[in-house]
Design an enzyme around this catalytic site. Structure first.
Site, PDB file in Angstrom:
ATOM      1  N   TYR A   1       4.727  72.238 101.165  1.00 19.03           N
ATOM      2  CA  TYR A   1       5.483  71.779 100.000  1.00 19.03           C
ATOM      3  C   TYR A   1       4.616  71.803  98.749  1.00 19.03           C
ATOM      4  CZ  TYR A   1       3.548  66.953 100.192  1.00 19.03           C
ATOM      5  OH  TYR A   1       2.743  65.850 100.184  1.00 19.03           O
TER       6      TYR A   1
ATOM      7  N   ASP B   1       2.022  55.673 101.933  1.00 12.05           N
ATOM      8  CA  ASP B   1       1.378  55.775 103.256  1.00 12.05           C
ATOM      9  C   ASP B   1       0.038  55.052 103.253  1.00 12.05           C
ATOM     10  OD1 ASP B   1       3.533  57.443 103.873  1.00 12.05           O
ATOM     11  OD2 ASP B   1       2.451  59.165 103.067  1.00 12.05           O
TER      12      ASP B   1
END
Ligand code: KDG
Length: 326
Positions: free
Chosen positions: A96, A265
């Site tokens: 990505y 995260d």
């Protein structure tokens, strides 16, 4: 307190991808130079807890290509167990691109090239039940459930097995509307929410899942569903957390922002690692908040994930007023 030695303390499962992050800000059509990074929510989490001193394992697939080899080398270098990462010769590693600072300053957006990727072909057959049963905490995010039918089934199976074995289940709702529609995300993730012990979410996700945005209401609702700890990430407003006994709150730390992707995260992995170390809810939330701040200061999700010592240095500098922006 959960132990940090011996077998794997933490297992995560999802899609690790190559992130191509522009060296400059602005619209992707005018960007010429990209940097390569390893990323993907659950892989980031595994590296985060590993840096904090816990043995972590990652379950997933990468392609039998150069990018797959690159991602494996990152996990190995970070001490994450890759024995259950399958190298899929039939599909490529997902990729990505990030667009930074445009059109909104300090914000990033993503452009996925992951349809049919090796990671999205994760399936229940990839799971070795004994491996999952041996961990103390299993972490997964909403992204894995959105990847494909087989990845969703693998997610449900892993969560069931982890629970059956008495492991804690940690869920970051992480709803990516580029991967699925809100209604489908709600339908698929509600049962997981019912099975999770530790839940990370934010007002956009909680609105989809529960029709609620107010952090205190969201915490109470998810605790009532059976979770023991709920954390609501509030971006520039900091974060709120709650258990049945207590509440905690932190304000966001102002730092120079390079790329916000991966902050969630860092936050989740640092929170979990601190809870596993026996720290209080407030201390775990403060540490998580600091880890999130460190990660937004650089491009890439993994690079600035702190060790305990670096986290302590950062937090100490702040306490002494040496980190003051705006
Ligand atoms: O949390 C960061 C992740 O969102 C990023 O690394 C890419 O896993 C990713 C995804 O699916 O968006």
């Amino acid at each position: 307190m959960l132990g940090s030695h011996g077998r794997l303390s933490v297992i995560t499962m999802g899609e690790m991808m190559v992130q191509l992050n522009p060296v400059t800000t602005g619209p992707l059509k005018h960007v010429n130079y990209f940097e390569k990074h390893g990323a993907g929510a659950e892989a980031n989490f595994a590296v985060g807890v590993s840096r904090m001193g816990f043995r972590a394992g990652f379950i997933g697939r990468v392609g039998g290509d150069e990018f797959g080899a690159y991602l494996l080398s990152i996990l190995k270098a970070e001490g994450v167990d890759t024995s259950r990462v399958l190298v899929d010769q039939e599909a490529p590693t997902g990729v990505y691109f990030v667009q930074r600072g445009y059109p909104v300053p300090e914000k990033s957006s993503v452009l996925y090239y992951r349809k049919g990727s090796a990671g999205s072909r994760l399936s229940p057959e990839d799971l070795e039940i004994e491996y999952i049963r041996a961990c103390q905490l299993f972490h997964i995010t909403g992204i894995t459930f959105a990847l494909s039918d087989s990845a969703r089934e693998a997610g449900y199976k892993a969560v069931h097995e982890a629970r059956k074995a008495g492991a804690k289940v940690s869920l970051d709702t992480n709803i990516r509307l580029k991967l699925w529609k809100a209604d489908r995300a709600k339908e698929v993730l509600r049962p997981v929410l019912n099975m999770a012990d530790i839940v990370f979410t934010d007002p956009d996700d909680s609105e989809i899942l529960l029709n609620q945005r107010d952090p205190e209401t969201v915490i109470t609702s998810i605790l009532e569903m059976g979770a023991s700890t709920v954390i609501v990430k509030l971006g520039e407003e900091g974060a709120a957390a709650g258990t049945r006994q207590q509440r905690a709150r932190v304000q966001a730390i102002k730092v120079p922002v390079e790329d916000i992707i991966g902050a969630g995260d860092a936050f989740a992995s640092c929170f979990v690692a601190n809870i596993m170390r026996g720290e209080s809810l407030q201390r775990a939330l403060e540490a998580a908040n600091a880890a999130g701040a460190l990660v937004v200061m650089v491009r890439g999700d993994i690079e600035n994930l702190p060790t305990l010592a670096d986290l302590e240095r950062f937090m100490e500098s702040r306490r002494k007023g040496r980190i003051v922006y705006r």
